[in-house]
Motif scaffolding. Sequence first.
Motif, PDB file in Angstrom:
ATOM      1  N   MET A   1       0.744  -1.072  -0.014  1.00 19.42           N
ATOM      2  CA  MET A   1      -0.046  -0.140  -0.049  1.00 19.42           C
ATOM      3  C   MET A   1       0.982   1.316  -0.073  1.00 19.42           C
ATOM      4  SD  MET A   1      -2.948  -1.179  -0.198  1.00 19.42           S
ATOM      5  CE  MET A   1      -4.052   0.065   0.236  1.00 19.42           C
ATOM      6  N   THR A   2       0.620   2.099  -0.833  1.00 24.82           N
ATOM      7  CA  THR A   2       1.281   3.435  -1.121  1.00 24.82           C
ATOM      8  C   THR A   2       0.439   4.667  -0.952  1.00 24.82           C
ATOM      9  OG1 THR A   2       3.011   4.576  -2.530  1.00 24.82           O
ATOM     10  CG2 THR A   2       1.116   3.480  -3.464  1.00 24.82           C
ATOM     11  N   TYR A   3       1.248   5.663  -0.432  1.00 28.37           N
ATOM     12  CA  TYR A   3       0.588   7.204  -0.410  1.00 28.37           C
ATOM     13  C   TYR A   3       1.134   7.952  -1.442  1.00 28.37           C
ATOM     14  CZ  TYR A   3      -1.423   5.794   4.049  1.00 28.37           C
ATOM     15  OH  TYR A   3      -2.360   4.819   5.242  1.00 28.37           O
ATOM     16  N   ASP A   4       1.774   7.502  -2.288  1.00 29.65           N
ATOM     17  CA  ASP A   4       2.227   8.324  -3.344  1.00 29.65           C
ATOM     18  C   ASP A   4       1.249   8.427  -4.574  1.00 29.65           C
ATOM     19  OD1 ASP A   4       3.937   9.463  -5.213  1.00 29.65           O
ATOM     20  OD2 ASP A   4       5.027   7.536  -5.976  1.00 29.65           O
ATOM     21  N   MET A   5       0.835   9.445  -4.655  1.00 31.03           N
ATOM     22  CA  MET A   5      -0.444   9.704  -5.589  1.00 31.03           C
ATOM     23  C   MET A   5       0.136   9.428  -6.853  1.00 31.03           C
ATOM     24  SD  MET A   5      -3.360  10.500  -5.082  1.00 31.03           S
ATOM     25  CE  MET A   5      -4.730  10.715  -6.206  1.00 31.03           C
ATOM     26  N   ALA A   6       1.263   9.481  -7.263  1.00 32.02           N
ATOM     27  CA  ALA A   6       1.757   9.430  -8.680  1.00 32.02           C
ATOM     28  C   ALA A   6       1.404   7.650  -9.112  1.00 32.02           C
ATOM     29  CB  ALA A   6       3.112   9.738  -9.072  1.00 32.02           C
ATOM     30  N   GLU A   7       1.882   6.774  -8.080  1.00 35.11           N
ATOM     31  CA  GLU A   7       1.625   5.545  -8.259  1.00 35.11           C
ATOM     32  C   GLU A   7       0.239   4.921  -8.328  1.00 35.11           C
ATOM     33  OE1 GLU A   7       3.910   2.930  -5.650  1.00 35.11           O
ATOM     34  OE2 GLU A   7       5.600   4.276  -5.688  1.00 35.11           O
ATOM     35  N   ILE A   8      -0.518   5.754  -7.344  1.00 32.39           N
ATOM     36  CA  ILE A   8      -1.993   5.511  -7.203  1.00 32.39           C
ATOM     37  C   ILE A   8      -2.769   5.793  -8.509  1.00 32.39           C
ATOM     38  CG2 ILE A   8      -4.125   5.967  -5.995  1.00 32.39           C
ATOM     39  CD1 ILE A   8      -2.184   6.497  -3.373  1.00 32.39           C
ATOM     40  N   GLU A   9      -2.326   7.059  -9.008  1.00 29.80           N
ATOM     41  CA  GLU A   9      -2.829   7.432 -10.202  1.00 29.80           C
ATOM     42  C   GLU A   9      -2.637   6.656 -11.488  1.00 29.80           C
ATOM     43  OE1 GLU A   9      -3.275  11.237 -12.895  1.00 29.80           O
ATOM     44  OE2 GLU A   9      -2.053  11.536 -11.145  1.00 29.80           O
TER      45      GLU A   9
ATOM     46  N   TYR B   1      -9.923  -3.006  -3.903  1.00 28.71           N
ATOM     47  CA  TYR B   1      -8.490  -2.835  -3.878  1.00 28.71           C
ATOM     48  C   TYR B   1      -8.272  -2.113  -2.565  1.00 28.71           C
ATOM     49  CZ  TYR B   1      -6.851  -4.992  -7.972  1.00 28.71           C
ATOM     50  OH  TYR B   1      -6.655  -6.039  -9.055  1.00 28.71           O
ATOM     51  N   GLY B   2      -9.244  -1.483  -1.969  1.00 25.65           N
ATOM     52  CA  GLY B   2      -9.375  -0.547  -0.710  1.00 25.65           C
ATOM     53  C   GLY B   2      -9.454   0.934  -1.037  1.00 25.65           C
ATOM     54  N   TYR B   3      -9.863   1.135  -2.103  1.00 22.95           N
ATOM     55  CA  TYR B   3     -10.113   2.872  -2.614  1.00 22.95           C
ATOM     56  C   TYR B   3     -11.526   3.113  -2.802  1.00 22.95           C
ATOM     57  CZ  TYR B   3      -4.997   2.516  -3.323  1.00 22.95           C
ATOM     58  OH  TYR B   3      -3.561   2.504  -3.101  1.00 22.95           O
TER      59      TYR B   3
ATOM     60  N   VAL C   1     -12.122  13.208  -9.686  1.00 24.07           N
ATOM     61  CA  VAL C   1     -12.503  11.790  -8.917  1.00 24.07           C
ATOM     62  C   VAL C   1     -11.631  11.919  -7.869  1.00 24.07           C
ATOM     63  CG1 VAL C   1     -12.491   9.528  -8.923  1.00 24.07           C
ATOM     64  CG2 VAL C   1     -13.221  10.423 -11.070  1.00 24.07           C
ATOM     65  N   GLU C   2     -12.405  12.009  -6.678  1.00 28.39           N
ATOM     66  CA  GLU C   2     -11.721  11.987  -5.191  1.00 28.39           C
ATOM     67  C   GLU C   2     -11.224  10.571  -4.906  1.00 28.39           C
ATOM     68  OE1 GLU C   2     -12.873  14.613  -1.568  1.00 28.39           O
ATOM     69  OE2 GLU C   2     -13.843  12.742  -1.680  1.00 28.39           O
ATOM     70  N   VAL C   3     -10.303  10.467  -4.433  1.00 24.23           N
ATOM     71  CA  VAL C   3      -9.786   9.122  -4.086  1.00 24.23           C
ATOM     72  C   VAL C   3      -9.507   9.208  -2.556  1.00 24.23           C
ATOM     73  CG1 VAL C   3      -7.803   7.359  -4.524  1.00 24.23           C
ATOM     74  CG2 VAL C   3      -8.523   8.924  -6.313  1.00 24.23           C
ATOM     75  N   ALA C   4      -9.882   8.111  -1.835  1.00 23.22           N
ATOM     76  CA  ALA C   4      -9.785   8.017  -0.522  1.00 23.22           C
ATOM     77  C   ALA C   4      -9.763   6.412  -0.156  1.00 23.22           C
ATOM     78  CB  ALA C   4     -11.196   8.194   0.240  1.00 23.22           C
ATOM     79  N   ARG C   5      -8.888   6.129   0.900  1.00 25.36           N
ATOM     80  CA  ARG C   5      -8.388   4.967   1.327  1.00 25.36           C
ATOM     81  C   ARG C   5      -9.420   4.325   2.166  1.00 25.36           C
ATOM     82  NH1 ARG C   5      -3.188   3.123   1.831  1.00 25.36           N
ATOM     83  NH2 ARG C   5      -2.988   4.235  -0.281  1.00 25.36           N
TER      84      ARG C   5
ATOM     85  N   ASN D   1     -11.715   5.967   4.860  1.00 24.19           N
ATOM     86  CA  ASN D   1     -12.156   6.996   4.153  1.00 24.19           C
ATOM     87  C   ASN D   1     -11.352   8.222   4.142  1.00 24.19           C
ATOM     88  OD1 ASN D   1     -13.930   7.057   1.820  1.00 24.19           O
ATOM     89  ND2 ASN D   1     -15.440   8.154   2.811  1.00 24.19           N
ATOM     90  N   THR D   2     -10.059   7.927   4.254  1.00 19.55           N
ATOM     91  CA  THR D   2      -9.030   9.175   4.226  1.00 19.55           C
ATOM     92  C   THR D   2      -8.618   9.534   2.926  1.00 19.55           C
ATOM     93  OG1 THR D   2      -8.200   7.956   5.911  1.00 19.55           O
ATOM     94  CG2 THR D   2      -6.828   9.840   5.092  1.00 19.55           C
TER      95      THR D   2
END
Length: 65
Positions: free
Chosen positions: A7-15, A38-40, A49-53, A57-58
């Motif tokens: 699990m990552t918080y790097d928005m570039a990887e998530i995007e 996947y937990g999003y 599009v808002e992305v939350a974990r 729901n962060t």
Amino acid sequence: MFTESKMTYDMAEIEAFLRAERGKVLSEAEWRFRMRGYGYNLRRTDTGVEVARLPQNTVLGTLSI
């Protein structure tokens, strides 16, 4: 990448992951359903599009799609 329990918080990887997964499905509803697995949590807003974990729901960021 994400199926290896990484699990990552790097928005570039998530995007990159979200865009790749979007290309595999026919509808936005199916895409949102798959990403919940996947937990999003994806929510359409005026700016994109808002992305939350999940499950907290962060909010991680917003994709301009």
